[in-house]
Write a protein that holds these residues in place. Structure first.
Motif, PDB file in Angstrom:
ATOM      1  N   LEU A 188      41.349  48.159  34.595  1.00 15.72           N
ATOM      2  CA  LEU A 188      42.324  48.152  33.502  1.00 15.72           C
ATOM      3  C   LEU A 188      41.882  47.140  32.445  1.00 15.72           C
ATOM      4  O   LEU A 188      41.931  47.428  31.237  1.00 15.72           O
ATOM      5  N   GLY A 189      41.468  45.966  32.902  1.00 14.32           N
ATOM      6  CA  GLY A 189      40.936  44.979  31.955  1.00 14.32           C
ATOM      7  C   GLY A 189      39.722  45.497  31.217  1.00 14.32           C
ATOM      8  O   GLY A 189      39.579  45.286  30.001  1.00 14.32           O
ATOM      9  N   GLU A 190      38.843  46.203  31.916  1.00 14.17           N
ATOM     10  CA  GLU A 190      37.665  46.790  31.269  1.00 14.17           C
ATOM     11  C   GLU A 190      38.057  47.841  30.242  1.00 14.17           C
ATOM     12  O   GLU A 190      37.416  47.969  29.190  1.00 14.17           O
ATOM     13  N   PHE A 205      42.446  40.453  33.537  1.00 12.55           N
ATOM     14  CA  PHE A 205      41.460  39.753  34.352  1.00 12.55           C
ATOM     15  C   PHE A 205      42.061  38.485  34.982  1.00 12.55           C
ATOM     16  O   PHE A 205      41.744  38.146  36.122  1.00 12.55           O
ATOM     17  N   ARG A 206      42.926  37.824  34.241  1.00 10.76           N
ATOM     18  CA  ARG A 206      43.604  36.643  34.807  1.00 10.76           C
ATOM     19  C   ARG A 206      44.550  37.052  35.942  1.00 10.76           C
ATOM     20  O   ARG A 206      44.687  36.324  36.933  1.00 10.76           O
ATOM     21  N   GLU A 207      45.192  38.191  35.785  1.00 11.83           N
ATOM     22  CA  GLU A 207      46.071  38.686  36.843  1.00 11.83           C
ATOM     23  C   GLU A 207      45.267  38.972  38.110  1.00 11.83           C
ATOM     24  O   GLU A 207      45.699  38.658  39.223  1.00 11.83           O
ATOM     25  N   LEU A 208      44.094  39.559  37.945  1.00 10.79           N
ATOM     26  CA  LEU A 208      43.218  39.814  39.086  1.00 10.79           C
ATOM     27  C   LEU A 208      42.858  38.506  39.798  1.00 10.79           C
ATOM     28  O   LEU A 208      42.941  38.404  41.030  1.00 10.79           O
ATOM     29  N   LEU A 209      42.450  37.485  39.017  1.00  9.41           N
ATOM     30  CA  LEU A 209      42.051  36.211  39.607  1.00  9.41           C
ATOM     31  C   LEU A 209      43.222  35.498  40.268  1.00  9.41           C
ATOM     32  O   LEU A 209      43.055  34.820  41.291  1.00  9.41           O
ATOM     33  N   SER A 210      44.401  35.656  39.680  1.00 15.70           N
ATOM     34  CA  SER A 210      45.584  35.002  40.245  1.00 15.70           C
ATOM     35  C   SER A 210      45.994  35.626  41.577  1.00 15.70           C
ATOM     36  O   SER A 210      46.326  34.914  42.535  1.00 15.70           O
ATOM     37  N   ARG A 211      45.937  36.937  41.665  1.00 16.43           N
ATOM     38  CA  ARG A 211      46.399  37.629  42.872  1.00 16.43           C
ATOM     39  C   ARG A 211      45.311  37.790  43.929  1.00 16.43           C
ATOM     40  O   ARG A 211      45.593  37.791  45.124  1.00 16.43           O
ATOM     41  N   TYR A 212      44.055  37.936  43.475  1.00 15.46           N
ATOM     42  CA  TYR A 212      42.957  38.200  44.417  1.00 15.46           C
ATOM     43  C   TYR A 212      41.761  37.304  44.088  1.00 15.46           C
ATOM     44  O   TYR A 212      40.706  37.793  43.663  1.00 15.46           O
ATOM     45  N   PRO A 213      41.888  35.986  44.276  1.00 17.51           N
ATOM     46  CA  PRO A 213      40.811  35.064  43.876  1.00 17.51           C
ATOM     47  C   PRO A 213      39.533  35.205  44.691  1.00 17.51           C
ATOM     48  O   PRO A 213      38.472  34.748  44.250  1.00 17.51           O
ATOM     49  N   THR A 214      39.615  35.854  45.878  1.00 19.98           N
ATOM     50  CA  THR A 214      38.415  35.991  46.709  1.00 19.98           C
ATOM     51  C   THR A 214      37.889  37.422  46.742  1.00 19.98           C
ATOM     52  O   THR A 214      37.039  37.750  47.568  1.00 19.98           O
ATOM     53  N   HIS A 215      38.380  38.246  45.859  1.00 24.17           N
ATOM     54  CA  HIS A 215      37.946  39.641  45.830  1.00 24.17           C
ATOM     55  C   HIS A 215      36.520  39.750  45.306  1.00 24.17           C
ATOM     56  O   HIS A 215      36.004  38.866  44.617  1.00 24.17           O
ATOM     57  N   ASP A 216      35.873  40.868  45.659  1.00 24.49           N
ATOM     58  CA  ASP A 216      34.506  41.116  45.190  1.00 24.49           C
ATOM     59  C   ASP A 216      34.373  40.979  43.675  1.00 24.49           C
ATOM     60  O   ASP A 216      33.337  40.547  43.164  1.00 24.49           O
ATOM     61  N   LYS A 217      35.396  41.380  42.966  1.00 24.31           N
ATOM     62  CA  LYS A 217      35.311  41.422  41.510  1.00 24.31           C
ATOM     63  C   LYS A 217      35.831  40.144  40.853  1.00 24.31           C
ATOM     64  O   LYS A 217      35.982  40.098  39.633  1.00 24.31           O
ATOM     65  N   ALA A 218      36.081  39.095  41.635  1.00 21.34           N
ATOM     66  CA  ALA A 218      36.587  37.852  41.058  1.00 21.34           C
ATOM     67  C   ALA A 218      35.574  37.218  40.109  1.00 21.34           C
ATOM     68  O   ALA A 218      35.931  36.746  39.018  1.00 21.34           O
ATOM     69  N   LEU A 222      36.260  36.626  36.179  1.00 22.67           N
ATOM     70  CA  LEU A 222      36.218  35.347  35.460  1.00 22.67           C
ATOM     71  C   LEU A 222      35.233  35.419  34.290  1.00 22.67           C
ATOM     72  O   LEU A 222      35.491  34.865  33.214  1.00 22.67           O
ATOM     73  N   LEU A 223      34.111  36.105  34.498  1.00 27.26           N
ATOM     74  CA  LEU A 223      33.159  36.297  33.402  1.00 27.26           C
ATOM     75  C   LEU A 223      33.826  37.009  32.238  1.00 27.26           C
ATOM     76  O   LEU A 223      33.689  36.607  31.074  1.00 27.26           O
ATOM     77  N   LYS A 224      34.598  38.051  32.557  1.00 29.06           N
ATOM     78  CA  LYS A 224      35.233  38.821  31.487  1.00 29.06           C
ATOM     79  C   LYS A 224      36.379  38.050  30.835  1.00 29.06           C
ATOM     80  O   LYS A 224      36.712  38.309  29.680  1.00 29.06           O
ATOM     81  N   VAL A 225      36.978  37.104  31.541  1.00 28.23           N
ATOM     82  CA  VAL A 225      37.955  36.226  30.891  1.00 28.23           C
ATOM     83  C   VAL A 225      37.265  35.453  29.770  1.00 28.23           C
ATOM     84  O   VAL A 225      37.765  35.370  28.644  1.00 28.23           O
ATOM     85  N   GLY A 226      36.095  34.887  30.088  1.00 31.71           N
ATOM     86  CA  GLY A 226      35.351  34.146  29.070  1.00 31.71           C
ATOM     87  C   GLY A 226      34.913  35.018  27.904  1.00 31.71           C
ATOM     88  O   GLY A 226      35.024  34.621  26.739  1.00 31.71           O
ATOM     89  N   LEU A 227      34.427  36.214  28.198  1.00 34.96           N
ATOM     90  CA  LEU A 227      33.984  37.107  27.126  1.00 34.96           C
ATOM     91  C   LEU A 227      35.159  37.588  26.281  1.00 34.96           C
ATOM     92  O   LEU A 227      35.038  37.774  25.066  1.00 34.96           O
ATOM     93  N   SER A 228      36.314  37.786  26.921  1.00 33.11           N
ATOM     94  CA  SER A 228      37.511  38.172  26.171  1.00 33.11           C
ATOM     95  C   SER A 228      37.947  37.035  25.250  1.00 33.11           C
ATOM     96  O   SER A 228      38.334  37.260  24.094  1.00 33.11           O
ATOM     97  N   GLN A 229      37.886  35.803  25.748  1.00 37.90           N
ATOM     98  CA  GLN A 229      38.228  34.653  24.914  1.00 37.90           C
ATOM     99  C   GLN A 229      37.291  34.559  23.718  1.00 37.90           C
ATOM    100  O   GLN A 229      37.731  34.263  22.596  1.00 37.90           O
TER     101      GLN A 229
END
Length: 272
Positions: A188-190, A205-218, A222-229
């Motif tokens: 969805l973020g993509e 992407f922040r929602e993903l990191l907040s709910r699933y910080p150890t997921h494969d796509k974490a 986080l990379l896409k959080v930076g690129l979005s910023q």
């Protein structure tokens, strides 16, 4: 009496005779002084001319140095710009590749051990079954959840990003805690990122990191959080986030992409 008068006349005559000689000596002294002043002035003028010539030589040398520095600076700026454009082009290809995922594989019914972080693909070929590090859980999914996820995923693969965003939102409303929920949050973020809706992309992407910080796509999240910023113009925040990716996921593809993007940002700042 007459003798005294004669003496006075003699003295007077002597004084009269002496006056022209004194005047002549005075005039000669003035002329000598004038000549000396002229010589002094000529010497001063010559010194001044010498100084002017030296200054002219120094100015000429400085102008040559300035021209050389300008030439070198122009070459450096051109080289930096070429590197920036090359890095930016490569990063755009990488980011474009990560926004085109493929159909997920069919998950097995038994729990799986945590897997190594997934490497972002450069082409849409395959996606591993979802897994959460530290809490494998059951990977069994119902047909309804899998079908809903695949519909949204197919829209994303086809480049229909507006449709895929709506479909992933619908999926998350139906299955907020489903096995595919973290994957759905990421894609969805993509979907938002692909349409340059950077604030919404960052939020997902922040929602993903907040709910699933150890997921494969974490790491990718986080990379896409930076690129979005960075897309939002928050350059300082983006740099901090990308540096966190490099520090938190060393050696990963996300860290390498973050490092390349950091270098691109720095080069871009130098040539502006």
């Amino acid at each position: 009496m007459r003798l005294g008068i004669k003496l006075m006349l003699v003295v007077a005559a002597a004084l009269v005779a002496a006056a022209p000689a004194h005047a002549q000596r005075q005039s000669l002294a003035d002329r000598v002084g004038s000549l000396e002043q002229q010589m002094y002035n000529n010497s001063a003028n010559q010194d001044l001319l010498n100084q002017i010539n030296q200054l002219r030589q120094q100015v000429t040398s400085l102008q040559a140095s300035i021209e050389q520095l300008q030439h070198d600076n122009a070459q450096l700026k051109q080289s930096a710009q070429d590197q920036y454009l090359d890095l930016d082009s490569r990063l755009n290809r990488l980011e474009g590749g990560s926004a085109a995922p493929a159909l997920p594989a069919v998950p097995v019914s038994a729990p799986k051990a945590p897997a190594a972080p997934a490497k972002p693909a450069t082409a849409a070929t395959s996606e591993r079954p979802p897994s959460v590090h530290g809490d494998p859980g059951s990977l069994a999914v119902t047909g309804d959840e899998r079908t809903s996820y695949n519909v949204a995923f197919d829209a994303l693969k086809a480049g229909k990003y507006d449709d895929s965003a709506q479909l992933f939102l619908s999926f998350l409303e139906l299955y907020p805690n489903g096995v595919y929920a973290p994957n759905a949050l990421y894609w969805l973020g993509e979907s938002y990122y692909a349409t340059r809706n950077f604030p919404m992309a960052e939020s997902q992407f922040r929602e993903l990191l907040s709910r699933y910080p150890t997921h494969d796509k974490a790491a990718g999240g986080l990379l896409k959080v930076g690129l979005s910023q960075y897309g939002e113009g928050k350059v300082d925040q983006a740099q901090q986030t990308l540096e966190t990716v490099v520090a938190q996921y060393p050696g990963s593809d996300a860290a390498r992409t973050a490092q390349d993007r950091l270098q691109s940002i720095r080069l871009g700042n130098q040539i502006r």
